[in-house]
Design a protein around this motif. Structure first.
Motif, PDB file in Angstrom:
ATOM      1  N   LEU A   9       6.221  -8.239 -11.083  1.00 34.26           N
ATOM      2  CA  LEU A   9       6.338  -8.350  -9.707  1.00 34.26           C
ATOM      3  C   LEU A   9       5.202  -9.060  -8.988  1.00 34.26           C
ATOM      4  N   ALA A  10       4.927  -9.787  -7.950  1.00 35.08           N
ATOM      5  CA  ALA A  10       3.753 -10.251  -7.432  1.00 35.08           C
ATOM      6  C   ALA A  10       4.148 -10.383  -5.682  1.00 35.08           C
ATOM      7  N   CYS A  11       3.131 -10.505  -5.165  1.00 33.62           N
ATOM      8  CA  CYS A  11       3.359 -10.645  -3.429  1.00 33.62           C
ATOM      9  C   CYS A  11       3.984 -12.236  -3.604  1.00 33.62           C
ATOM     10  N   PRO A  12       4.976 -12.327  -2.818  1.00 33.73           N
ATOM     11  CA  PRO A  12       5.385 -13.616  -2.769  1.00 33.73           C
ATOM     12  C   PRO A  12       4.514 -14.710  -1.784  1.00 33.73           C
ATOM     13  N   LEU A  13       3.628 -14.165  -1.119  1.00 32.26           N
ATOM     14  CA  LEU A  13       2.881 -14.809  -0.339  1.00 32.26           C
ATOM     15  C   LEU A  13       1.663 -15.392  -0.922  1.00 32.26           C
ATOM     16  N   CYS A  14       0.891 -14.473  -1.630  1.00 28.26           N
ATOM     17  CA  CYS A  14      -0.231 -14.810  -2.429  1.00 28.26           C
ATOM     18  C   CYS A  14      -0.302 -14.632  -3.758  1.00 28.26           C
ATOM     19  N   LYS A  15       0.761 -14.189  -4.282  1.00 34.66           N
ATOM     20  CA  LYS A  15       1.122 -13.939  -5.777  1.00 34.66           C
ATOM     21  C   LYS A  15      -0.087 -12.844  -6.340  1.00 34.66           C
ATOM     22  N   SER A  16      -0.679 -11.946  -5.461  1.00 30.89           N
ATOM     23  CA  SER A  16      -1.513 -10.710  -5.776  1.00 30.89           C
ATOM     24  C   SER A  16      -0.613  -9.668  -6.344  1.00 30.89           C
ATOM     25  N   PRO A  17      -1.039  -8.866  -7.188  1.00 27.45           N
ATOM     26  CA  PRO A  17      -0.388  -7.811  -7.903  1.00 27.45           C
ATOM     27  C   PRO A  17      -0.114  -6.785  -6.745  1.00 27.45           C
ATOM     28  N   LEU A  18       1.011  -6.086  -6.749  1.00 23.16           N
ATOM     29  CA  LEU A  18       1.491  -5.133  -5.816  1.00 23.16           C
ATOM     30  C   LEU A  18       1.140  -3.487  -6.091  1.00 23.16           C
ATOM     31  N   ILE A  19       0.949  -2.757  -5.503  1.00 19.98           N
ATOM     32  CA  ILE A  19       0.885  -1.478  -5.671  1.00 19.98           C
ATOM     33  C   ILE A  19       2.079  -0.465  -5.239  1.00 19.98           C
ATOM     34  N   TYR A  20       2.267   0.306  -5.964  1.00 20.81           N
ATOM     35  CA  TYR A  20       3.912   1.005  -5.722  1.00 20.81           C
ATOM     36  C   TYR A  20       3.433   2.210  -4.714  1.00 20.81           C
ATOM     37  N   ASP A  21       3.963   2.683  -3.687  1.00 16.42           N
ATOM     38  CA  ASP A  21       3.824   3.855  -3.077  1.00 16.42           C
ATOM     39  C   ASP A  21       5.103   4.475  -3.054  1.00 16.42           C
ATOM     40  N   LYS A  22       5.071   5.289  -4.072  1.00 19.28           N
ATOM     41  CA  LYS A  22       6.315   6.228  -4.197  1.00 19.28           C
ATOM     42  C   LYS A  22       6.746   6.976  -2.821  1.00 19.28           C
ATOM     43  N   SER A  23       5.674   7.724  -2.450  1.00 21.80           N
ATOM     44  CA  SER A  23       5.976   8.575  -1.108  1.00 21.80           C
ATOM     45  C   SER A  23       6.748   7.658   0.009  1.00 21.80           C
ATOM     46  N   LYS A  24       6.372   6.696   0.300  1.00 20.61           N
ATOM     47  CA  LYS A  24       6.752   5.390   1.276  1.00 20.61           C
ATOM     48  C   LYS A  24       7.757   4.605   0.592  1.00 20.61           C
ATOM     49  N   GLN A  25       8.110   4.497  -0.606  1.00 20.98           N
ATOM     50  CA  GLN A  25       9.058   3.655  -1.126  1.00 20.98           C
ATOM     51  C   GLN A  25       8.795   2.276  -0.624  1.00 20.98           C
ATOM     52  N   GLU A  26       7.600   1.717  -1.028  1.00 20.88           N
ATOM     53  CA  GLU A  26       7.152   0.516  -0.598  1.00 20.88           C
ATOM     54  C   GLU A  26       6.220  -0.026  -1.595  1.00 20.88           C
ATOM     55  N   LEU A  27       6.224  -1.383  -1.625  1.00 23.38           N
ATOM     56  CA  LEU A  27       5.313  -2.240  -2.623  1.00 23.38           C
ATOM     57  C   LEU A  27       4.000  -2.943  -1.754  1.00 23.38           C
ATOM     58  N   ILE A  28       2.946  -2.592  -1.934  1.00 28.41           N
ATOM     59  CA  ILE A  28       1.744  -2.798  -1.179  1.00 28.41           C
ATOM     60  C   ILE A  28       1.120  -4.068  -1.420  1.00 28.41           C
TER      61      ILE A  28
END
Length: 63
Positions: A9-28
């Protein structure tokens, strides 16, 4: 979140790698300073669904 899925997975806007935040259930995305939600184990990679990170959250990512 499946490690293999996170690796492709990569950011759909800039194609950068994403960081998984398990506690917030988000990809940063550090580059765009946004977080994409994960709902029912499915990443929602839509710009309209993303939220902006606060300055404190961005600072915490730098550590």
């Amino acid at each position: 979140m499946d490690k293999k899925l996170l690796d492709i997975l990569a950011c759909p806007l800039c194609k950068s790698p994403l960081i998984y935040d398990k506690s917030k259930q988000e990809l940063i995305c550090k580059a765009d300073r946004i977080a994409f939600p994960i709902r029912d184990d499915i990443p929602v990679m839509l710009e309209d669904e993303a939220r902006e990170l606060t300055n404190d959250e961005v600072d915490a990512l730098k550590k």
